[in-house]
Design an enzyme around this catalytic site. Structure first.
Site, PDB file in Angstrom:
ATOM      1  CE  LYS A 209      -3.604   2.588   2.400  1.00 41.17           C
ATOM      2  NZ  LYS A 209      -4.526   2.699   3.535  1.00 41.17           N
ATOM      3  CD  GLU A 259      -6.909   8.861   9.565  1.00 37.94           C
ATOM      4  OE1 GLU A 259      -6.105   7.964   9.841  1.00 37.94           O
ATOM      5  OE2 GLU A 259      -7.003   9.347   8.420  1.00 37.94           O
TER       6      GLU A 259
END
Length: 452
Positions: A209, A259
């Site tokens: 990723k 977040e």
């Protein structure tokens, strides 16, 4: 307990300062506070004549802070490592046992590369004056730093700061922004190249990723009040962290981000895995279908699981216990929705905030996995300095701290608005769909700018 008007509070704090007796055995950091009647925090902050100006509003803690001036700070423009930051942090914590004394600030996404001049790789401020709201309770606070024995000078500066405080004024009325031009870095052609590199079979076997991001620069020919912009943004995404840092008149970083990096209360820590994205529906039924599709999508589920596993692994050496939700839930914002897992840990005795920042930041949700090869690819390939975008912003004190990840954010400069968005690139990612995801993540702020 008396509850004062703003002018009465200023007079009361000034009288207390005049009568304050400094003792050698006292804490080097002194804080005075009085309860006040409700004051609109952002409007009060925007009216003040001095810098820095700092704003913080928690996502789910019923807390709001507007702060001005600098009683003490630590700022690193370059050449700082996390061990030095941790040493400096421990020095600050040792100056007072008062759990209401807080340092507000942030650390850059990548503390090894060039950063924005006024923000640096790390910048934390103990403000001179703070307006704090917790629920329906408001306080006005003033801080003094007597660390070097300059108590009388601190008293004078605190009294001067209180005397200069302005009353809140209505924020300027929104005006539609005339965008002269837009540029993206990387542009769409380069973006496609980068996504294809990351999803190449050989690359992704070693680095499963990489979170690629994009800087969108809007050239404008009119001034933009950053606090008016943040207030409008706040109204669209109320279930987000909202914060702003303005160290001088010419540059303001604002964010309305969903977040959380972490919240710590002594040894109890809360964090989360927020990764995997889709849009909101035009109606309730379509919204449910999109949310269910997100839950069942292999690419997004895989991305969220990678983030969760990494956070658990990073916290395990620092904790007596770490637990994470086994199945993600859907976290909804105004234009998009994310997969979300809550994570809780009980920290080992003595673990401090910079150990947590070292372990958790940047998370795989903004950097990638494994961390170092993903960060190296970002440094070499994105073509711009992220600065505090995707950095960790918040506050700390001796007993508690909270940091958010500055993903939905903007840097306001004279003649320019800089917007940022990123997307996690994993196996199965496609350049066109990830570019659309970037556009979706800018929808809220762009709609505010074009509707003003």
């Amino acid at each position: 307990m008396a509850v004062y008007s703003l002018s009465q509070a200023i007079a009361s704090l000034t009288d207390t300062l005049k009568q304050l007796k400094f003792q050698t055995q006292s804490d080097p950091i002194i804080q005075l506070s009085v309860s006040i009647k409700p004051v609109p925090a952002i409007a009060w902050l925007a009216a003040q004549p001095c810098y820095p100006r700092i704003y913080w509003k928690g996502r789910d803690t019923e807390e709001e802070v507007a702060a001005i001036g600098c009683c003490k700070d630590f700022f690193y423009a370059d050449n700082i490592d996390d061990n030095q930051l941790s040493i400096e942090y421990q020095k600050q914590r040792a100056l007072s046992n008062n759990q209401d004394i807080r340092y507000y600030g942030g650390v850059a996404f990548d503390r090894t590369t060039e950063c924005w001049p006024e923000f640096g790789r790390a910048h934390f401020v103990l403000p001179r004056v703070e307006l704090r709201r917790h629920g329906n309770d408001y306080k006005l606070l003033v801080n003094l730093n007597c660390e070097t024995g300059n108590a009388e000078s601190e008293r004078d500066q605190a009294m001067t700061s209180l005397a200069q405080l302005a009353s809140p004024k209505p924020l300027p009325p929104p005006n539609k922004i005339n965008i002269l031009s837009r540029s993206d870095r990387p542009d769409r052609y380069r973006w496609t190249e980068l996504v294809n590199q990351v999803t190449h079979q050989k690359f992704i076997q070693e680095t499963p990723k990489v979170v690629l991001s994009r800087l969108t620069q809007l050239e404008i020919n009119q001034p933009v009040d950053p606090w008016m912009l943040l207030a409008c943004w706040q109204g669209r995404n109320k279930n987000s962290f909202q914060f702003g840092f303005q160290f001088s008149p010419d540059s303001t970083f604002i964010s309305c981000t969903p977040e959380r990096l972490y919240r710590r209360r002594q040894r109890e820590l809360f964090t989360e895995a927020l990764a995997g994205t889709t849009t909101r529906g035009l109606n309730l039924e379509e919204d449910k279908v999109l949310a269910q599709t997100l839950m069942e999508d292999n690419k997004n589920s895989h991305e969220n699981r990678l983030v969760k596993d990494h956070i658990v692994d990073a916290l395990t050496p620092l904790s007596n216990y770490v637990g994470a939700e086994s199945i993600p839930k859907v976290f909804k914002l105004s234009h998009i929705q994310h997969l979300h897992r809550s994570i809780r840990a009980e920290l080992k005795p003595g673990v401090d905030d910079f150990q947590l920042l070292q372990a958790l930041h940047p998370t795989p949700a903004v950097g990638g996995l494994p961390k170092e090869p993903a960060m190296s690819f970002i440094r070499q390939s994105e073509g711009y300095a992220r600065g505090w975008y995707a950095g960790a912003c918040g506050y700390f004190n001796k007993y508690e701290s909270e940091f958010a990840v500055a993903i939905r954010s903007a840097l306001i400069e004279p003649g320019r608005i800089n917007l940022f968005a990123g997307a996690g690139i994993v196996s199965g990612s496609e350049a066109d769909s990830e570019w659309i995801e970037l556009e979706n993540k800018l929808t809220t702020i762009l709609s505010i700018l074009t509707e003003l």
